[in-house]
Design a protein around this motif. Structure first.
Motif, PDB file in Angstrom:
ATOM      1  N   HIS A  24       1.010  -1.430  -0.191  1.00  0.00           N
ATOM      2  CA  HIS A  24      -0.041   0.053  -0.050  1.00  0.00           C
ATOM      3  C   HIS A  24       0.882   1.284  -0.035  1.00  0.00           C
ATOM      4  CE1 HIS A  24      -3.197  -2.825   1.232  1.00  0.00           C
ATOM      5  NE2 HIS A  24      -3.877  -2.058   0.777  1.00  0.00           N
ATOM      6  N   LYS A  25       0.372   2.202  -0.618  1.00  0.00           N
ATOM      7  CA  LYS A  25       1.210   3.469  -0.932  1.00  0.00           C
ATOM      8  C   LYS A  25       0.904   4.525   0.288  1.00  0.00           C
ATOM      9  CE  LYS A  25       2.285   7.001  -4.397  1.00  0.00           C
ATOM     10  NZ  LYS A  25       1.975   7.569  -5.639  1.00  0.00           N
ATOM     11  N   TYR A  26      -0.296   4.547   0.788  1.00  0.00           N
ATOM     12  CA  TYR A  26      -0.671   5.463   1.747  1.00  0.00           C
ATOM     13  C   TYR A  26      -1.099   4.979   3.069  1.00  0.00           C
ATOM     14  CZ  TYR A  26      -1.174   8.176  -2.356  1.00  0.00           C
ATOM     15  OH  TYR A  26      -0.746   8.908  -3.528  1.00  0.00           O
ATOM     16  N   ALA A  27      -0.774   5.586   4.308  1.00  0.00           N
ATOM     17  CA  ALA A  27      -1.290   5.217   5.463  1.00  0.00           C
ATOM     18  C   ALA A  27      -2.671   5.451   5.779  1.00  0.00           C
ATOM     19  CB  ALA A  27      -0.268   5.798   6.439  1.00  0.00           C
ATOM     20  N   THR A  28      -3.466   4.467   5.664  1.00  0.00           N
ATOM     21  CA  THR A  28      -4.984   4.771   5.925  1.00  0.00           C
ATOM     22  C   THR A  28      -5.543   4.053   6.937  1.00  0.00           C
ATOM     23  OG1 THR A  28      -5.424   3.116   4.224  1.00  0.00           O
ATOM     24  CG2 THR A  28      -5.102   5.394   3.501  1.00  0.00           C
ATOM     25  N   GLU A  29      -5.115   3.051   7.518  1.00  0.00           N
ATOM     26  CA  GLU A  29      -5.395   2.169   8.736  1.00  0.00           C
ATOM     27  C   GLU A  29      -5.161   3.000   9.793  1.00  0.00           C
ATOM     28  OE1 GLU A  29      -3.923  -1.879   9.799  1.00  0.00           O
ATOM     29  OE2 GLU A  29      -5.924  -2.456   8.731  1.00  0.00           O
ATOM     30  N   PHE A  30      -6.296   3.039  10.704  1.00  0.00           N
ATOM     31  CA  PHE A  30      -6.013   3.629  12.209  1.00  0.00           C
ATOM     32  C   PHE A  30      -5.181   2.763  12.910  1.00  0.00           C
ATOM     33  CE2 PHE A  30      -7.479   4.251  16.630  1.00  0.00           C
ATOM     34  CZ  PHE A  30      -6.900   5.344  16.760  1.00  0.00           C
ATOM     35  N   TYR A  31      -4.135   3.272  13.701  1.00  0.00           N
ATOM     36  CA  TYR A  31      -3.168   2.407  14.479  1.00  0.00           C
ATOM     37  C   TYR A  31      -3.381   2.621  15.806  1.00  0.00           C
ATOM     38  CZ  TYR A  31       1.143   0.352  16.156  1.00  0.00           C
ATOM     39  OH  TYR A  31       2.202  -0.337  16.541  1.00  0.00           O
ATOM     40  N   THR A  32      -3.232   3.913  16.356  1.00  0.00           N
ATOM     41  CA  THR A  32      -3.627   4.336  17.695  1.00  0.00           C
ATOM     42  C   THR A  32      -3.689   5.676  17.909  1.00  0.00           C
ATOM     43  OG1 THR A  32      -2.275   3.966  19.774  1.00  0.00           O
ATOM     44  CG2 THR A  32      -0.955   4.687  18.379  1.00  0.00           C
ATOM     45  N   LYS A  33      -3.862   6.227  18.994  1.00  0.00           N
ATOM     46  CA  LYS A  33      -4.136   7.514  19.416  1.00  0.00           C
ATOM     47  C   LYS A  33      -3.376   8.168  20.619  1.00  0.00           C
ATOM     48  CE  LYS A  33      -8.634   7.594  21.634  1.00  0.00           C
ATOM     49  NZ  LYS A  33     -10.131   8.231  21.442  1.00  0.00           N
ATOM     50  N   LEU A  34      -2.630   9.308  20.848  1.00  0.00           N
ATOM     51  CA  LEU A  34      -1.879   9.803  21.796  1.00  0.00           C
ATOM     52  C   LEU A  34      -2.867  11.047  22.275  1.00  0.00           C
ATOM     53  CD1 LEU A  34       1.444   9.646  20.141  1.00  0.00           C
ATOM     54  CD2 LEU A  34       0.322   7.887  21.454  1.00  0.00           C
ATOM     55  N   SER A  35      -3.220  10.965  23.554  1.00  0.00           N
ATOM     56  CA  SER A  35      -3.982  12.048  24.262  1.00  0.00           C
ATOM     57  C   SER A  35      -2.825  13.009  25.019  1.00  0.00           C
ATOM     58  CB  SER A  35      -5.109  11.765  24.925  1.00  0.00           C
ATOM     59  OG  SER A  35      -5.965  10.829  24.226  1.00  0.00           O
ATOM     60  N   VAL A  36      -3.045  14.323  24.499  1.00  0.00           N
ATOM     61  CA  VAL A  36      -2.018  15.224  25.298  1.00  0.00           C
ATOM     62  C   VAL A  36      -3.171  15.806  26.250  1.00  0.00           C
ATOM     63  CG1 VAL A  36      -0.470  17.088  25.140  1.00  0.00           C
ATOM     64  CG2 VAL A  36      -0.591  15.357  23.497  1.00  0.00           C
ATOM     65  N   GLY A  37      -2.882  15.831  27.642  1.00  0.00           N
ATOM     66  CA  GLY A  37      -3.918  16.331  28.450  1.00  0.00           C
ATOM     67  C   GLY A  37      -2.977  17.883  28.935  1.00  0.00           C
ATOM     68  N   LYS A  38      -3.967  18.516  29.860  1.00  0.00           N
ATOM     69  CA  LYS A  38      -3.355  19.871  30.360  1.00  0.00           C
ATOM     70  C   LYS A  38      -2.166  19.582  31.032  1.00  0.00           C
ATOM     71  CE  LYS A  38      -6.609  22.292  28.477  1.00  0.00           C
ATOM     72  NZ  LYS A  38      -6.290  23.555  27.239  1.00  0.00           N
ATOM     73  N   LEU A  39      -2.097  18.665  31.865  1.00  0.00           N
ATOM     74  CA  LEU A  39      -0.724  18.476  32.567  1.00  0.00           C
ATOM     75  C   LEU A  39       0.520  18.149  31.894  1.00  0.00           C
ATOM     76  CD1 LEU A  39      -1.748  16.356  35.345  1.00  0.00           C
ATOM     77  CD2 LEU A  39      -1.473  18.626  35.608  1.00  0.00           C
ATOM     78  N   LEU A  40       0.543  17.880  30.538  1.00  0.00           N
ATOM     79  CA  LEU A  40       1.297  17.705  29.691  1.00  0.00           C
ATOM     80  C   LEU A  40       1.913  18.899  28.689  1.00  0.00           C
ATOM     81  CD1 LEU A  40       0.920  13.838  28.633  1.00  0.00           C
ATOM     82  CD2 LEU A  40       2.775  14.678  30.302  1.00  0.00           C
ATOM     83  N   GLY A  41       0.914  19.825  29.111  1.00  0.00           N
ATOM     84  CA  GLY A  41       1.302  21.151  28.194  1.00  0.00           C
ATOM     85  C   GLY A  41      -0.051  21.558  27.348  1.00  0.00           C
ATOM     86  N   GLY A  42      -1.146  20.831  27.378  1.00  0.00           N
ATOM     87  CA  GLY A  42      -2.220  21.437  26.766  1.00  0.00           C
ATOM     88  C   GLY A  42      -2.198  21.285  25.325  1.00  0.00           C
ATOM     89  N   ASP A  43      -2.601  22.634  24.648  1.00  0.00           N
ATOM     90  CA  ASP A  43      -2.789  22.804  23.213  1.00  0.00           C
ATOM     91  C   ASP A  43      -1.516  22.565  22.500  1.00  0.00           C
ATOM     92  OD1 ASP A  43      -5.484  23.570  23.840  1.00  0.00           O
ATOM     93  OD2 ASP A  43      -4.658  25.643  23.677  1.00  0.00           O
ATOM     94  N   ILE A  44      -1.884  21.679  21.476  1.00  0.00           N
ATOM     95  CA  ILE A  44      -0.754  21.216  20.525  1.00  0.00           C
ATOM     96  C   ILE A  44      -0.519  22.093  19.427  1.00  0.00           C
ATOM     97  CG2 ILE A  44      -0.156  19.465  18.773  1.00  0.00           C
ATOM     98  CD1 ILE A  44      -1.477  17.379  20.031  1.00  0.00           C
ATOM     99  N   VAL A  45       0.852  22.677  19.331  1.00  0.00           N
ATOM    100  CA  VAL A  45       1.108  23.565  18.243  1.00  0.00           C
ATOM    101  C   VAL A  45       1.525  22.937  16.923  1.00  0.00           C
ATOM    102  CG1 VAL A  45       2.755  25.393  17.592  1.00  0.00           C
ATOM    103  CG2 VAL A  45       2.014  25.206  20.036  1.00  0.00           C
ATOM    104  N   THR A  46       2.265  21.665  17.004  1.00  0.00           N
ATOM    105  CA  THR A  46       2.578  20.965  15.585  1.00  0.00           C
ATOM    106  C   THR A  46       3.302  19.795  16.264  1.00  0.00           C
ATOM    107  OG1 THR A  46       3.910  21.087  13.581  1.00  0.00           O
ATOM    108  CG2 THR A  46       4.881  21.951  15.548  1.00  0.00           C
TER     109      THR A  46
END
Length: 220
Positions: A24-46
């Protein structure tokens, strides 16, 4: 990078997708997710992937740098909180080094492997919205600002080279992205007014004492 695609949204969650197979050429299958809480810095910039960091991404929040192993889903490293809000980030051509732009107009050069701040560079008094390293042999850093200006900085000489004023409209957020084309002395910029602009650098002028002078970028 590799078989993975990482995406972040306004919910401060990083979604990781993977290729179904090597065919397969593209990554289309969901693998996992990472949740960033407020204690870890909150809002993601990039999110960035640094060369040689196998299966790892750096999640940049407004106050912290978080290094995750996306295969295991584990947080490997979390930096101390930065005093100024992080607003932009870019991987440097040097291994392990990440450039961070702040809301106060300061650039922080940070070594991820050592967890150490290497250098501070003060720009104009405006929020930094974009950073890009020149990769054709010149040690230049392009800094996009929210007031619509672009500053070109020589990392070896530790000085500004040129400033382009009002490239994009400040009322629309100024510079949204400024990026050097890979291996070329050309930079492309975008702004909130939905415009793309392109600038190029001519070869440097050589003076009699061996010093080189970088000519101002030309609008294409």
């Amino acid at each position: 990078f590799g078989d993975f695609l990482c995406v972040s949204g306004n919910d401060n969650v990083v979604y990781v997708y993977k290729k179904r197979s090597a065919q397969h050429k593209y990554a289309t299958e969901f693998y996992t997710k990472l949740s960033v809480g407020k204690l870890l810095g909150g809002d993601i910039v990039t999110i960035v992937h640094m060369p040689t960091y196998l299966n790892k991404i750096v999640v940049i929040t407004k106050t912290n740098l978080l290094l995750y192993n996306i295969r295991t889903g584990k947080l490997i490293y979390s930096s101390d909180e930065f005093p100024d809000q992080i607003t932009a980030a870019e991987v440097a051509p040097v291994l392990d080094v990440l450039a961070l732009g702040t809301a106060t107009g300061e650039i922080l050069m940070f070594n991820m492997r050592k967890g150490k701040l290497l250098r501070k560079i003060k720009m104009l008094q405006s929020k930094i919205s974009s950073l890009s390293f020149r990769t054709d042999g010149s040690s230049h850093l392009c800094v996009g600002l929210s007031n619509g200006d672009i500053v070109f900085y020589d990392l070896n000489r530790r000085s500004r080279i040129h400033v382009l004023k009002n490239i994009h409209n400040e009322s629309y957020g100024g510079i949204t992205r400024a990026a050097y084309l890979n291996g070329q002395p050309i930079i492309v910029t975008s702004g909130g007014e939905n415009q793309l602009k392109e600038y190029g650098f001519d070869p440097s002028l050589s003076l009699g004492d061996g010093e080189n002078v970088t000519q101002p970028p030309r609008f294409f």
